[in-house]
Design an enzyme around this catalytic site. Structure first.
Site, PDB file in Angstrom:
ATOM      1  N   SER A   7      67.465   0.711 -72.404  1.00 55.70           N
ATOM      2  CA  SER A   7      68.687   1.016 -71.663  1.00 55.70           C
ATOM      3  C   SER A   7      69.049   2.502 -71.763  1.00 55.70           C
ATOM      4  O   SER A   7      68.286   3.346 -71.318  1.00 55.70           O
ATOM      5  CB  SER A   7      69.796   0.101 -72.187  1.00 55.70           C
TER       6      SER A   7
ATOM      7  N   HIS B  40      69.276  -8.011 -69.245  1.00 50.12           N
ATOM      8  CA  HIS B  40      69.210  -6.651 -69.789  1.00 50.12           C
ATOM      9  C   HIS B  40      68.653  -6.577 -71.210  1.00 50.12           C
ATOM     10  O   HIS B  40      68.154  -5.542 -71.632  1.00 50.12           O
ATOM     11  CB  HIS B  40      70.616  -6.045 -69.758  1.00 50.12           C
TER      12      HIS B  40
END
Ligand SMILES: *[C@@H]1O[C@H](CO)[C@@H](O)[C@H](O)[C@H]1NC(C)=O
Ligand SMILES: *[C@@H]1O[C@H](CO)[C@@H](O)[C@H](O)[C@H]1NC(C)=O
Ligand SMILES: *[C@@H]1O[C@H](CO)[C@@H](O)[C@H](O)[C@H]1NC(C)=O
Length: 390
Positions: free
Chosen positions: A171, A366
């Site tokens: 991320s 995610h």
């Protein structure tokens, strides 16, 4: 509107209420899990019998960062960089049977884990006090990429005597890599392979219902507080009762993509206690600007200040063409924070994509490739195979 309000209210409650009844969590979760939730990097690695070293590195702009190492002095160095609101512990919280950090160490690699300025482990500076000086909190992820990563990488190479390392980022740990490798291109030579887990650069296709709300919230709250979700508050609030837990999980799934089967639900207190490790509001603001502009560019200070800093009224884009280090992309369909279409777009702009892996499981989100119940089998093994080729 009501939804937006309730979200703001929820965050307010998060900040204001510290403690609740401890009964719910104790009844529902095993003692060993609750113990993990309360241990830091040293405590966790001690519990699972791994030798951890702590190191300090000072950046050019004088932030003092904490680096952790699972040390194999002769092994090839691997550097792991966490995401937004996260810390180095993200590579360990799944335990020796699931954490990527332990896995790499077990395979003989010299594992180094970075911590971005401002998080739980890196609240230190040679001149500023993080608790009292507003000057400490003047950074976004731009500075993390421009200063923290180069300083950390140089430190690791210096200590190990190698001239290259393998990089893993999750991320924001990918965003910051793209900042570094585009603006300080000499660092491309120091990377064997960049493995990008849930890479974040473009937000042209982002449909997360929470992002616009978060934008509003940031606009209102950034003048009041510097730090966003510092550690431990979330666990206490979310684990007060069954309904509190349910509400928290609802927001988390709205943010990352819903996949309740992706993680080991017995370990939810561990995720909740460690993952929100604090960040600066400006990091969130900078991401919010990318959502608005659809560009991957530097921080927007407004036309006048932009002109002074960048010699242009608009902030410049990061020159992705400079990123000549090999990059492997690992991403998922059900990721609300980074849409797979945006990663496909990113892949077209990066000069040297050597692996472009969109996970077939339509539910993966995610964090599935980091914390997922099956991440080692379905993600980590393949990433390490790729890494071995470089
Ligand atoms: C801050 O950094 C200094 C110098 O490296 C170190 O001695 C000190 O323990 C650090 N403080 C914290 C809270 O980490
Ligand atoms: C590491 O840094 C020290 C101090 O700057 C320097 O003396 C040493 O030669 C460096 N070692 C390597 C292997 O680069
Ligand atoms: C889930 O986590 C618990 C607590 O750490 C552990 O005992 C259990 O084996 C884990 N389950 C799976 C399927 O990995």
């Amino acid at each position: 509107m009501t939804f937006s309000l309730s979200f703001v209210l929820w965050l307010k409650i998060l900040f204001l209420i510290g403690t609740g009844s401890a009964g719910y969590i104790k009844d529902k979760y095993p003692p060993s899990v609750l113990e993990d939730a309360n241990l830091d990097m040293f405590g966790l690695t001690r519990k699972y019998h791994y030798p951890l070293e702590g190191h300090f590195v000072t950046t050019e702009d004088k932030y003092i960062l904490r680096l952790f190492r699972l040390s194999h002095p002769k092994g090839r160095p691997v550097f792991l960089m966490h995401g937004l609101l996260d810390s180095s512990i993200t590579w360990l919280i799944n335990g020796p049977w699931g954490g990527l950090g332990y896995y790499l160490y077990d395979l003989g690699y010299d594992v180094w884990m970075g911590n971005a300025r401002g998080n739980f482990y890196s609240r230190n500076h040679t001149a500023y006090n993080a608790d009292t000086d507003k000057s400490f909190w003047s950074f976004s992820w731009h500075e993390i990429g421009f200063y923290d990563l180069p300083a950390s990488i140089d430190y690791v190479l210096n200590k190990t005597g190698y001239d290259k390392l393998a990089y893993f980022g999750h991320s924001q740990g990918t965003t910051t890599f793209f900042v570094m490798a585009s603006l300080r291109p000499e660092y491309n030579q120091k990377i064997t392979l960049m493995s990008a887990l849930a890479p974040v650069a473009y937000f042209k296709n982002n449909h997360s219902p929470l992002l616009p709300l978060l934008q509003n919230f940031v606009a209102v709250a950034s003048n009041i507080v510097n730090e966003f979700l510092p550690r431990t508050d979330v666990l206490k609030v979310c684990m007060q009762s069954k309904s509190a837990e349910h509400n928290c999980l609802t927001y988390i799934y709205l943010l990352m993509g819903k996949d309740p089967n992706m993680w080991n639900t017995t370990m939810i207190p561990v995720y909740l206690s460690h993952a929100p490790s604090g960040c600066n509001f400006k990091q969130i603001k900078h991401y919010a600007q990318l959502v608005e502009s659809g560009r991957f560019c530097q921080y927007d200070y407004g036309p006048t200040e932009n002109q002074k800093r960048y010699k242009s009224t608009k902030p410049p884009e990061y020159p992705l063409k400079n990123i000549v280090a090999p990059v492997a992309l690992y991403y998922a369909y059900n990721d609300y924070l980074t849409n797979y279409k945006d990663v496909i777009h990113l892949a077209k702009e990066l000069p040297k994509v050597v692996e472009n892996c969109l996970y077939p499981d339509k539910k993966w989100n995610h964090v599935s490739m980091v914390w997922g119940l099956h991440a080692r089998e379905l993600a980590h093994k393949h990433m390490i195979e790729m890494m071995r080729k470089f």
